[in-house]
Design a protein around this motif. Structure first.
Motif, mmCIF file in Angstrom:
data_model
loop_
_atom_site.group_PDB
_atom_site.id
_atom_site.type_symbol
_atom_site.label_atom_id
_atom_site.label_comp_id
_atom_site.label_asym_id
_atom_site.label_seq_id
_atom_site.Cartn_x
_atom_site.Cartn_y
_atom_site.Cartn_z
ATOM 1 N N PRO A 45 71.674 63.997 -22.743
ATOM 2 C CA PRO A 45 71.235 64.553 -21.467
ATOM 3 C C PRO A 45 71.252 66.068 -21.559
ATOM 4 N N PRO A 46 70.434 66.726 -20.746
ATOM 5 C CA PRO A 46 70.527 68.179 -20.740
ATOM 6 C C PRO A 46 71.941 68.525 -20.327
ATOM 7 N N ASP A 47 72.492 69.538 -20.939
ATOM 8 C CA ASP A 47 73.907 69.775 -20.705
ATOM 9 C C ASP A 47 74.111 70.410 -19.362
ATOM 10 N N THR A 48 74.586 69.627 -18.411
ATOM 11 C CA THR A 48 74.734 70.184 -17.078
ATOM 12 C C THR A 48 76.082 70.823 -16.885
ATOM 13 N N VAL A 59 84.118 85.242 -23.008
ATOM 14 C CA VAL A 59 83.108 84.323 -22.456
ATOM 15 C C VAL A 59 82.692 83.347 -23.554
ATOM 16 N N ARG A 60 82.563 82.086 -23.183
ATOM 17 C CA ARG A 60 82.111 81.093 -24.161
ATOM 18 C C ARG A 60 80.658 81.390 -24.524
ATOM 19 N N PRO A 61 80.319 81.415 -25.827
ATOM 20 C CA PRO A 61 78.927 81.723 -26.197
ATOM 21 C C PRO A 61 77.979 80.604 -25.740
ATOM 22 N N THR A 67 73.075 76.708 -20.539
ATOM 23 C CA THR A 67 74.324 77.443 -20.777
ATOM 24 C C THR A 67 74.186 78.954 -20.671
ATOM 25 N N LEU A 68 72.989 79.481 -20.945
ATOM 26 C CA LEU A 68 72.848 80.947 -20.928
ATOM 27 C C LEU A 68 72.967 81.544 -19.518
ATOM 28 N N ALA A 107 77.944 76.527 -18.348
ATOM 29 C CA ALA A 107 77.854 77.087 -19.684
ATOM 30 C C ALA A 107 79.160 77.713 -20.084
ATOM 31 N N SER A 108 79.864 78.259 -19.132
ATOM 32 C CA SER A 108 81.071 78.931 -19.570
ATOM 33 C C SER A 108 82.095 77.920 -20.038
#
Length: 1599
Positions: free
Chosen positions: A163-166, A1100-1102, A1111-1112, A169-170
């Motif tokens: 699934p798209p990663d919902t 911050v998580r990349p 995630t961006l 992002a952090s």
């Protein structure tokens, strides 16, 4: 459209017009005619050849859903119940039998439409149902149709599955669990080719998001309203959908916390992509700006609209005690009809005549006819085409039976040890199509004086009910089975040719009884034929309502007397011909067709079931050819013959003097008898020969109608009110014909019998004359007991009726028949149903057969396959709930099925005034069958409850039928009352709930003070004093150290970064700098580089390179919110930030300065910054909470050093120690342990990035074993990954030498209630590898204080307490024993850290609470954060969460509010200082709680129940939307199980939490987003659901 269960069905066409379900039964109904959304885009199917044809089909589909309704008055007539005491004997003029023309019209439609179950055919009832539905017709209400999807599984399978990663992002790389689940599913699916084939078939289908755009189309007849759906229509639809929701987006109950807490976060908008001005609840946009007005919320809106309508029964108000939720069945309505007649007097049958030449036993009759009438035909059997196959004469029957008796007694076993003794039980296993063999076997057993037990032929090991037959054989002690050679060959065998062991059966010996294997008796052998006595003659099986099969024993005298009574009642004469269509192994087929016929030397012609299927007219032809005098049939045979009669012109039925209808006691038999008479009267059938009868396995024949005299008036019918019947009283139906039941009599009771009517439940009290009760019989001709079951026998065969006062009316015992009925005028017996079909709902009785009849009268031809419908009740939440399961025709469309289901709901609501709980449609031919092809109800119910039914359509209506919910709790106004008086250390008489960690201690040494004041100085000090000491070791997936850092190396790398920052960054002291690094040593070096430069680091998580779109934006958001002046990162990440892919989701031109730190020149900074005070900021910690809120907190230098010191003391860390960390290093305690702790304490940290576990699962555990680690820290995701992935491989790991006995403490770092089940299963699984059961514990931290508890080396082991879940909902703690009902185990969250004080506070009054009371956890500690990092400067919020004072008690101390509910309990254990240990139990986050019905629920509790509901639920999550509870469940099994989950999830939440689930969403594994700590991101899930981005397998909207 062929509906295939394994394919996910994309809903084609329109949202069905669904009508009002909750109708106030007979009162005026509210009308709301809504915009009718048309769901799904119609696509051109494979069958549509031309575009034009497709357009036509579309127009036709849509046409029926447009409402052109004027204002309609929908008041329903009130029904007045007549006070009549007796049944009106004259037939009602309003209910004439159907005219011939209408009947024949019926036949035509039925032949074309596939057979329907004819037991329930009633033209009158069909008209009644249509009339009832017509009343609803006008109120078309848009009800949400469930959503299915087809898989488009043709592209690369992995892509479509992931699934798209919902998840935010952090927090992203925590998708570990999702990936593991996914790989497990893929691994499993790769093994089965069907999995892929089934999916590729649907290659043309789109995913559900394409099919789910709402479009409101109307046909061209109303051009002024809307154009036909065009590409632009979906845009219009969005606008329309929004107008449906209007601006009154319902208040969002998920943030059901006190308002000032709800607004605590400064940045709710950021996560949700909103502008600052909008409030959280009014804006429904999700992170990627999709307006939440797609079909999902419109459907929910429709669902809410239906729920706003009044419920049917006006409920009595429940009294709710403050501490208990009281659930009670509504008190009976004072207006319900009550019986008013006098007490019934037992009814006597005519006396049994005395005949001089009556044989002393049945075998004697056979002996007589075998000797004197040897040539006389006894039995004619037919072949499959309906032609005679063979005729058995009385001589043959006698000689063969004799041979068999001799063989059984003398030829099995040896002379000294015979296998069979007289009185042994023997199973008879013969197919219906071979009656001759069965007759010989039955009489052979009687002659040998062994007891025959006829059973069905088992077809497979897993036969429906085979286990129950095994129970019967066991209870009767059967170990020998007789069968024919042909039948034996057909039984399932093992590979080596033996007959398989059937499920639940005892071990059986099989004996073939074909004549060639029998031995002729020797001259001197004669069978022993005693005079009939009370010994058992044979055992007939009977299935109870629960599905248990019991054997009814019939004694020799009963058998003989029964034959005599039947001969007298039916007036049998010697030498008559009888045609028998019934099963000759039991019931009427056995009594008339095998026993009484031999008694009277009757010639029986048996027509097996298989012949009837091939040629339904065969029995009528046999009657005609043989001029038979008696025929023995069921309603279905009448119906089939009627359907097929067109093919036969020259049939004459005038020879029949008695047409015995075996199931004439079923109230729905009337119409079959009438219709049959209608058709065949012209063929000589006389009206008075139709003889319905009532039978029961226990009492044998109860009553039978004797043939009437020629020309005499036919018996009267009773037309009863169904409403009255449901209350157990007889009322003539005068008003509302729709809810009438027409019943025919079943004649008088049997000769020599005595009958009473008693109450079906409770003591057997005699009924009144106008009351329905169970028929009980006293007769010599009935069964004597349930063989081998004395307990059950007593309650059934030895009933002594009592009068109103409770005194027995006599000495004689009666037998219960299981039939419900009453005695009409002239002592005629009327039967209205059976006990086993009785459904008791809220104190009212409904009959399963009546409901089946109503359901069948709703246009079954389009939907139901061959009329196959099962009705049963299940007990859910203290009452019976009605479930209807039907087989769906293969060609039925999704719309037809849904339409049918909604109409059945209304019809049953109107006619029976009862709500349905669940309606399910299963594919044709999938319900378990009884031997004769009916539906096996018990097995069906079992499958429903176990989730093995595999429906293809389901509709749950808990909102309508669950009327016994406790009343919602009213919150009391909150004041600080006198009970809160504080006396010393007591509040309300209890010790104040507070706990304190041990002292932090004083640091004496000057040198140490310098070292400990600031972390940057600590690192410089270590680089000087111990430069080569290794602080950090970073491992890769293979477990190889890829990077190490000594104190000196780390210091030098930090200096290089400082120099670069000063040169290129153009930064001022105190600027924020974002660190964007993968987990590793670069991140640590950059952090200290920032401290040396005097700037504030923000880790911050990349972004995830494969999923930038999701995630961006979060990375961008943190950069914007923190106003970062510069970004430090690596070269690969720098390229990603500036890439074209990144530009698609964020503006890449406006990034702050980006510096890559990969190859920096060796430079030293001119000077290293030293903060003037320890209160200065050290770093910012940003994290996304589980409710989707982004919060940054400020950590000062003082807080950092105290926190590190506190951890050092608790875990006894010093430079010679090694610890292993498998955590994400971006926020919270994970960051502290990864980056800060080692520099402070000097111990060596082995760093394992959690992502590496995806490619090498054992990495973490093998590191612990290899380095002999004593202390390790991990997250729940890591623990779950190891439990699920390695749980089965412990033997292999042990063989590799993995040993965990070195581990002293394994701490799970978390900000939630400890997951007891997970930690316990981890401990148990790895116990074999040496892991100590005491090693695993948890930590607890929150945003305001990153580390409150941490199980260290000192302190007692964490304790577990059991609390009552009901009390918890009322915000109270009630401690209970382990195993108590509704108990919830909670584990202590670890020992409180040194320097920390915790107190439990009432979040509303802000007063302290007593020991073991539930409240908010407040903390006072030198290492609390100093505030939220906010861009708006909301000081009030700051003060509220970080510097709060108690309202009374200790007003000077400043506390930080954690936002978590919990309690403190003083235990019997002692802590390090010798005092009693105070344990802190965390219950859950206040922000997460759901407030429903005035109670507070923790999502995890509901999710735990849901995950237990079915083996295929991998994970679940719940959230609320507009006061509806939505449950999302991940399906790990095959897709055909998807719909099985819906009722199970609804049941378990209702039973355990007293909540009705509004929407059940079934999704693929891994769809529920998880953050790096392994916590579910429920709000993200909610947003994705509302924006329709989940691609669910199925969405069920519970009505």
């Amino acid at each position: 459209m062929h509906v295939c269960c394994t394919n996910r069905l994309c809903v084609l066409g329109s949202q069905l017009s669904r009508f009002c379900l909750a109708v106030v039964a007979l009162q005026q109904t509210l009308v709301t005619v809504g915009v009718l959304p048309v769901q799904g885009r119609m696509r051109k199917g494979r069958g549509d050849i031309t575009q034009k044809g497709y357009e036509k089909k579309k127009a036709k589909l849509l046409a029926s859903y447009i409402s052109h309704l004027p204002n309609v008055d929908l008041s329903l007539p009130d029904v007045q119940l007549s006070p009549g005491h007796s049944v009106d004997p004259s037939p009602s003029p309003e209910a004439p039998g159907p005219s011939t023309s209408s009947a024949s019209r019926h036949h035509r439609t039925h032949r074309s439409g596939g057979a329907r179950d004819d037991r329930y055919r009633s033209d009158i009832h069909t008209e009644a149902v249509q009339a009832a539905l017509a009343k609803h017709k006008e109120e078309k209400m848009a009800l949400p149709m469930p959503t299915k999807r087809r898989s488009a599984f043709v592209q690369s399978p992995i892509d479509t599955c992931t699934p798209p990663d919902t998840s935010s992002a952090s927090e992203d790389e925590g998708s570990l669990r999702r990936k593991a689940a996914l790989s497990a599913v893929l691994a499993q699916s790769l093994q089965s080719p069907d999995y892929w084939i089934n999916r590729s078939v649907q290659s043309s289908s789109t995913s559900s998001s394409a099919s789910s755009t709402l479009s409101h189309g109307e046909p061209k007849t109303q051009p002024q309203s809307q154009p036909q759906p065009s590409p632009a229509a979906s845009l219009l639809a969005d606008v329309l959908a929004h107008t449906r929701i209007e601006n009154s987006v319902p208040p969002d109950v998920t943030s059901s916390t006190p308002q000032e807490r709800g607004s605590r976060v400064d940045l709710p908008p950021a996560v949700r992509g909103m502008s600052r001005g909008q409030s959280r609840s009014s804006m429904l946009d999700t992170a990627d700006g999709v307006p939440v007005n797609s079909r999902v919320s419109t459907k929910i809106q429709q669902l809410l609209n239906t729920l706003k309508r009044p419920k049917r029964p006006p409920l009595s108000e429940f009294f709710v005690d403050d501490s208990e939720e009281i659930v009670e069945v509504p008190q009976p309505d004072p207006n319900t009809p009550k019986p008013e007649g006098r007490q019934i007097i037992p009814v006597k049958g005519e006396p049994l005549g005395v005949v001089s030449n009556w044989p002393p036993a049945l075998q004697a009759a056979l002996a007589r006819w075998g000797a004197t009438q040897a040539k006389s035909p006894a039995l004619t059997a037919l072949d499959i085409t309906g032609k005679p196959l063979y005729t058995l004469t009385y001589g043959k029957l006698w000689s063969r039976s004799l041979k068999l008796a001799y063989t059984l007694l003398n030829k099995l076993g040896t002379k000294t040890e015979p296998v069979l003794q007289p009185g042994d039980r023997v199973a008879l296993v013969y197919p219906n199509s071979d009656p001759g063999m069965f007759w010989v076997a039955f009489y052979g057993c009687l002659l040998a004086e062994v007891i025959p037990v006829p059973i069905e032929v088992p077809l497979s090991r897993q036969d429906a009910g085979s286990q129950q037959i095994g129970f019967l054989l066991g209870s009767c002690g059967v170990s020998l089975a007789l069968t024919s050679e042909v039948c034996l060959k057909g039984l399932p065998k093992t590979p080596n040719g033996e007959i398989i062991q059937f499920k639940g059966w005892p071990r059986m010996k099989w004996v073939v009884t074909d004549t060639k294997y029998l031995t002729k008796p020797s001259k001197d052998w004669q069978p022993h034929i005693p005079t009939a006595n009370t010994d058992t003659a044979y055992i007939e099986y009977k299935a109870s309502k629960e599905g248990t099969v019991m054997g009814v024993a019939v004694s020799k005298i009963s058998m003989l007397t029964h034959c005599q009574a039947l001969s007298q009642a039916c007036n049998y004469c010697e030498g008559e011909t009888l045609v028998n269509v019934l099963d000759c192994k039991k019931d009427m087929g056995l009594w008339h067709g095998v026993l009484t016929s031999v008694m009277n030397r009757i010639h029986t012609i048996t027509v097996p079931y298989a012949v009837m299927k091939a040629c339904p007219m065969s029995w009528v032809q046999r009657v005609h050819i043989h001029k038979a005098r008696v025929a023995l049939v069921k309603c279905r045979d009448l119906h089939w013959a009627m359907m097929a009669h067109k093919e036969q012109r020259d049939i004459n039925l005038s020879s029949i003097r008695m047409l015995i209808v075996a199931d004439g006691a079923n109230p729905w038999s009337v119409s079959s008898c009438d219709a049959f008479l209608n058709v065949f009267q012209s063929h000589g059938l006389k009206p008075e020969v139709i003889c319905p009868c009532a039978t029961s396995p226990e009492a044998l024949t109860v009553a039978i109608r004797r043939p009437g005299a020629r020309g005499a008036p036919l018996p009267a019918r009773a037309i009863l009110s169904m409403g009255g019947l449901s209350h157990g009283v007889i009322r003539v139906n005068t008003e509302d014909k729709n809810s009438a039941l027409t019943v025919q009599d079943v004649g008088h009771i049997m000769p020599g019998a005595l009958m009473c009517i008693v109450k079906p439940d409770g003591p057997p009290q005699l009924c009144k004359t106008d009351e329905i009760g169970e028929i009980v019989i006293n007769s010599r001709a009935g069964g004597t007991m349930y063989y081998g079951l004395p307990g059950v026998t007593k309650n059934t065969f030895e009933v002594i009726p009592v009068n109103q006062a409770g005194a027995p009316i006599g000495e004689i015992p009666f037998s219960r028949t299981g039939l419900l009925g009453f005695v009409g005028p002239g002592s005629l017996v009327f039967v209205v149903g059976k006990i086993e079909g009785l459904l008791m709902v809220s104190g009212r009785r409904h009959n399963a057969d009546d409901l089946v009849a109503t359901a069948l009268a709703v246009e079954p031809v389009k939907t139901v396959y061959r009329g196959r419908i099962a009705v049963f009740s299940v007990t859910v939440f203290y009452d019976e709930r009605i479930v209807i399961v039907a087989e769906q025709r293969p060609d039925a469309s999704e719309e037809d099925s849904f339409q049918w289901m909604s109409r059945v709901l209304q019809a049953i609501d109107s006619i029976h005034q009862v709500g349905l709980y669940c309606l399910a449609l299963v594919p044709a031919n999938t319900l378990p069958k009884t031997p004769l092809g009916g539906i096996h109800i018990c097995e069906t119910k079992q499958n429903f409850l176990e989730g093995n039914l595999h429906p293809c359509n389901i509709l749950m209506c808990p909102h309508t039928c669950v009327t016994n919910m406790p009343k919602p709790r009213q919150k009391q106004p909150v004041d600080v009352g006198p009970a809160s008086m504080l006396v010393g250390n007591l509040v309300a008489g209890k010790r104040i709930a507070q706990a304190i960690g041990r002292e932090l201690g004083v640091v004496e040494d000057q040198d140490l003070i310098r070292k400990h004041q600031f972390l940057s100085e600590a690192l410089q000090w270590r680089a000087q004093t111990d430069p080569d000491h290794v602080l950090y070791v970073l491992l890769n997936a293979k477990g190889v150290p890829v990077c190490t850092a000594t104190c000196a190396q780390l210091h030098k790398r930090a200096e290089k970064i400082t120099a670069t920052l000063m040169e290129r960054g153009g930064l001022n002291t105190g600027d924020n700098v974002v660190l964007l690094y993968p987990p590793g040593i670069d991140l640590i070096a950059a952090f200290y580089g920032c401290l040396y430069a005097g700037v504030i680091p923000v880790t911050v998580r990349p972004p995830h390179p494969q999923n930038l779109a999701a995630t961006l934006p979060t990375v961008r958001m943190i950069i914007d919110v923190s106003k970062a002046a510069c970004i430090l990162t690596t070269q690969p990440l720098m390229r990603i930030l500036r890439s074209r892919e990144a530009a698609a989701s964020v503006n890449v031109k406006t990034w702050p300065t980006i510096i890559d730190t990969d190859d920096l020149p060796r430079k030293r900074p001119p000077q290293i910054y030293k903060p003037p005070t320890a209160e200065m900021l050290a770093y910012l910690d940003f994290s996304v909470s589980t409710t989707g809120m982004l919060t940054g907190v400020k950590m000062s230098h003082a807080a950092v050093s105290t926190l590190c010191r506190s951890i050092k003391l608790q875990c006894e860390l010093y430079s010679s120690r090694q610890i292993a960390i498998c955590l994400d290093p971006y926020c919270g305690l994970g960051f502290v342990l990864w980056c800060l702790s080692s520099v402070y304490s000097g111990h060596q940290s082995i760093l394992i990035p959690p992502l590496e576990l995806e490619s090498s699962l054992p990495l973490w555990l093998s590191t612990l074993s290899q380095y002999k680690i004593r202390d390790t820290f991990c997250s729940y995701s890591v623990m779950e990954l190891c439990t699920k992935g390695l749980g089965t491989q412990t033997e292999m790991l042990k063989a590799r030498g993995l040993n965990l006995s070195c581990v002293r403490s394994c701490v799970v770092i978390a900000e939630e209630r400890p997951r007891l089940a997970l930690t316990q299963s981890f401990s148990k699984l790895f116990k074999d590898l040496g892991l100590s059961p005491r090693a695993v514990s948890t930590a607890f931290g929150s945003r305001v204080n990153l580390a409150i508890c941490l199980q260290g080396t000192a302190g007692p082991d964490p304790s577990t307490s059991y609390v009552d879940m009901k009390s918890l909902r009322h915000d109270r703690v009630r401690l209970v024993e382990r195993g108590a009902p509704q108990s919830l185990p909670l584990m202590e969250s670890g020992t409180i850290l040194p320097g920390v004080r915790v107190i439990i506070v009432n979040p509303e009054t802000r007063g302290p609470l007593g020991d073991s009371h539930l409240g908010e956890i407040w903390v006072n500690s030198p290492h609390s954060a100093s505030g939220y990092y906010t861009i708006y400067g909301e000081e009030s919020l700051q003060a509220d969460h970080f510097n709060t004072r108690l309202s009374f008690g200790e007003p000077h101390t400043l506390w930080a509010r954690t936002g978590y509910l919990g309690f403190i309990k003083r235990t019997e254990l002692t802590d390090a200082s010798g005092d009693r240990h105070d344990a802190l139990f965390v219950v859950g986050s206040l922000d997460e709680t759901l407030e429903l019905r005035g109670l507070r629920y923790h999502p995890i509790d509901i999710e735990t129940s849901v995950s237990r509901a079915h083996r295929s639920i991998a994970e679940s999550a719940v959230f609320t939307w507009t006061n509806l509870l939505v449950v999302v469940a991940e399906l790990s099994g095959s897709e055909q199980e998807a719909l099985d989950l819906v009722p199970l999830v609804t049941n378990v939440v209702l039973e355990e939490h007293h909540l009705i689930v509004g929407v059940v969403v079934i999704v693929d594994p891994g769809v529920i987003p998880i953050n790096s700590r392994g916590e579910k991101q429920r709000m993200h899930l909610r947003d994705s659901f509302l924006a329709d981005q989940l691609d669910p397998i199925y969405v069920a909207y519970n009505m």
